[in-house]
Design an enzyme around this catalytic site. Structure first.
Site, PDB file in Angstrom:
ATOM      1  N   HIS A 293     -23.057 -16.627 -60.408  1.00 55.03           N
ATOM      2  CA  HIS A 293     -23.454 -17.995 -60.079  1.00 55.03           C
ATOM      3  C   HIS A 293     -22.321 -18.997 -60.249  1.00 55.03           C
ATOM      4  O   HIS A 293     -22.346 -20.054 -59.602  1.00 55.03           O
ATOM      5  CB  HIS A 293     -24.641 -18.422 -60.932  1.00 55.03           C
ATOM      6  CG  HIS A 293     -25.941 -17.852 -60.471  1.00 55.03           C
ATOM      7  ND1 HIS A 293     -26.376 -16.597 -60.832  1.00 55.03           N
ATOM      8  CD2 HIS A 293     -26.912 -18.356 -59.659  1.00 55.03           C
ATOM      9  CE1 HIS A 293     -27.542 -16.353 -60.277  1.00 55.03           C
ATOM     10  NE2 HIS A 293     -27.896 -17.395 -59.557  1.00 55.03           N
ATOM     11  N   GLY A 294     -21.368 -18.729 -61.089  1.00 58.57           N
ATOM     12  CA  GLY A 294     -20.292 -19.694 -61.242  1.00 58.57           C
ATOM     13  C   GLY A 294     -19.320 -19.336 -62.339  1.00 58.57           C
ATOM     14  O   GLY A 294     -19.625 -18.556 -63.244  1.00 58.57           O
TER      15      GLY A 294
END
Length: 487
Positions: A326-327
């Site tokens: 996700h990041g």
């Protein structure tokens, strides 16, 4: 180009008319139109990054053909790993280069060594995590001999860049979506109506629910030190609805748009906030990503077949990697690890497959036990979302500390009410209505799927008009990108 923009409102009808009225009798022309339209759709953001999609498409197309021509194990593995390294190499550079450099520098600084920071001003290409996994699924499935490689380059590029789900999913498998480009599509009016209905509901989720919850969530999270426990709970709840409305709204629009062109995408959300335990939640949330990691990472690692140590290891790997996907921030890693901690007790007690059916099946309301399970699961999810939304680990920890410390203050309740009133109390009523519609539509693919069963066309059109009116009233004055564009 984003779905909730005037640009897309012009783009979609033009592509639709060309697709069905100009190229209807020519399958290759339709596929070429899809590919070109997809490149235009993506290039509208930044045309320079089209080269990444095109390069990945060429590499995996060629590797797929080469895999078909050899049965030598070492050659097949070399081809597979070439695809993996090229695709994940792009993803790693653009998404994680600065994260690793910054943490490398900080680690040396901790031990008293100062080294220069070589962080780069890297722009993250929109949707790179999604189309990278999509094209990887093709190479892996061809390597496993679960899919025959395609010789139709146009169909393959259209599959990789298919614009409805290009930048935020669902992450389609080559085994599902690619064969649909080989078959002649016939216009289906009923399916198109269903698609328009799903697009409408997706826009409602995004524009009304997500964007309006975002305003309140951003105010509270960005100024969390100024607020007490009750207000911080409100902020966490608003973000919980924001991310669901935003991401599932995108998926609805993507799936609905695909229906307009005769394609069927996989279901990506199945009313996850009605889950009775965290295992059920992950079977209902971002289904395309969860199943991707299950099939291409968790099962190859051994899944749940080994002993307790292996089960724990594989569970943490799958959730931590999912968080990191996700990041490039430790908050996402902690969010993933926290969900692994939630999940482990169910796995170790063999309770992770207890709730596989519909909640309150053949009943209007859930039982007390189901309701309790829903509330506990929802509460745990809300707490985990704090790490997902926070700027960093210290912000998340302080947020949760202040939340629990001031949860019983009457003064905080008064402040929370005034804050909500300043934004719009009507938002609460719409949220309640939204939850009710989702609950009554929970057995469907999306909440409005069976709306055609409402007796009397005037009532249906009144419902449609009401949704459009609410969208018009609550639509923000500025275009707001979808949250998952950053992933």
């Amino acid at each position: 180009m984003i779905f909730n923009s005037l640009d897309f409102g012009i783009f979609l009808p033009i592509v639709f008319i060309l697709y069905w009225f100009v190229f209807q009798k020519h399958l290759k022309a339709q596929n070429a139109l899809i590919a070109l339209a997809s490149y235009l759709f993506y290039g509208w953001w930044d045309w320079r990054f089209l080269s990444l999609i095109i390069f990945s498409s060429v590499i995996d197309y060629v590797i797929g053909l080469r895999l078909q021509k050899t049965d030598l194990k070492h050659q097949r593995k070399l081809l597979l790993w070439t695809s993996v390294f090229v695709n994940l190499g792009f993803l790693g550079f653009f998404k994680y280069f600065n994260f690793f450099i910054d943490n490398f520098v900080e680690a040396f600084s901790f031990f008293g060594y100062q080294i220069p920071n070589t962080s780069l001003n890297i722009i993250l290409p929109v949707g790179i995590s999604f189309y990278t996994f999509q094209t990887l699924s093709y190479t892996i499935d061809v390597y496993r001999k679960q899919l025959k490689p395609t010789k139709d380059f146009i169909a393959f590029t259209a599959f990789v860049s298919f614009f409805p789900q290009l930048v935020a999913g669902p992450i389609e498998r080559a085994t599902n979506l690619l064969p649909q480009f080989y078959k002649k599509r016939e216009f289906d009016y009923a399916n198109a109506v269903l698609g328009m209905r799903q697009i409408l509901w997706g826009l409602f989720k995004k524009v009304v629910i997500a964007d309006n919850c975002a305003r309140l969530a951003n105010e509270i999270f960005n100024n969390s030190a100024d607020y007490g426990g009750t207000t911080l709970i409100l902020g966490a709840l608003m973000f919980t609805f924001q991310i669901y409305g935003d991401f599932s709204g995108y998926s609805d629009i993507a799936i609905g748009t695909s229906r307009l062109f005769g394609f069927k995408l996989m279901k990506n959300f199945a009313f996850p906030y009605f889950s009775r335990d965290i295992a059920e939640f992950w079977r209902r949330w971002h289904i395309s990503l969860s199943t991707w990691f299950r099939d291409y990472l968790y099962i190859p690692l051994g899944g749940s077949r080994g002993g307790t140590v292996m089960k724990v290891r594989n569970t943490f790997i799958i959730f931590v990697v999912s968080g990191f996907w996700h990041g490039a921030n430790w908050t996402f890693i902690v969010w993933g690890a926290l969900n692994a901690i939630y999940f482990l007790p169910l796995l170790l007690r063999n309770k992770n497959r207890v709730h596989t059916g519909e909640i309150a099946e053949n009943r209007l309301f859930p039982s007390f036990i189901e309701l309790k399970g829903m509330l506990v699961t929802f509460s745990l999810t809300v707490l985990a979302w704090v790490f997902f939304r926070a700027e960093n680990i210290s912000h998340a920890v302080q947020y949760l500390y202040d939340l629990f410390l001031g949860i019983g203050s009457y003064k905080n309740i008064f402040i929370t009410y005034n804050l909500l009133k300043d934004f719009n109390l009507t938002l609460l009523l719409i949220l309640i209505l939204f939850v009710c519609v989702e609950w009554f539509g929970r057995k469907q693919e999306f909440a409005l799927e069976k709306m055609n069963r409402i007796s009397g066309r005037p009532f249906r059109w009144l419902a449609y008009f009401s949704i459009i009116l609410i969208i018009g009233i609550f639509m923000p004055t500025e275009e707001t990108p979808f949250i998952y564009f950053q992933f």
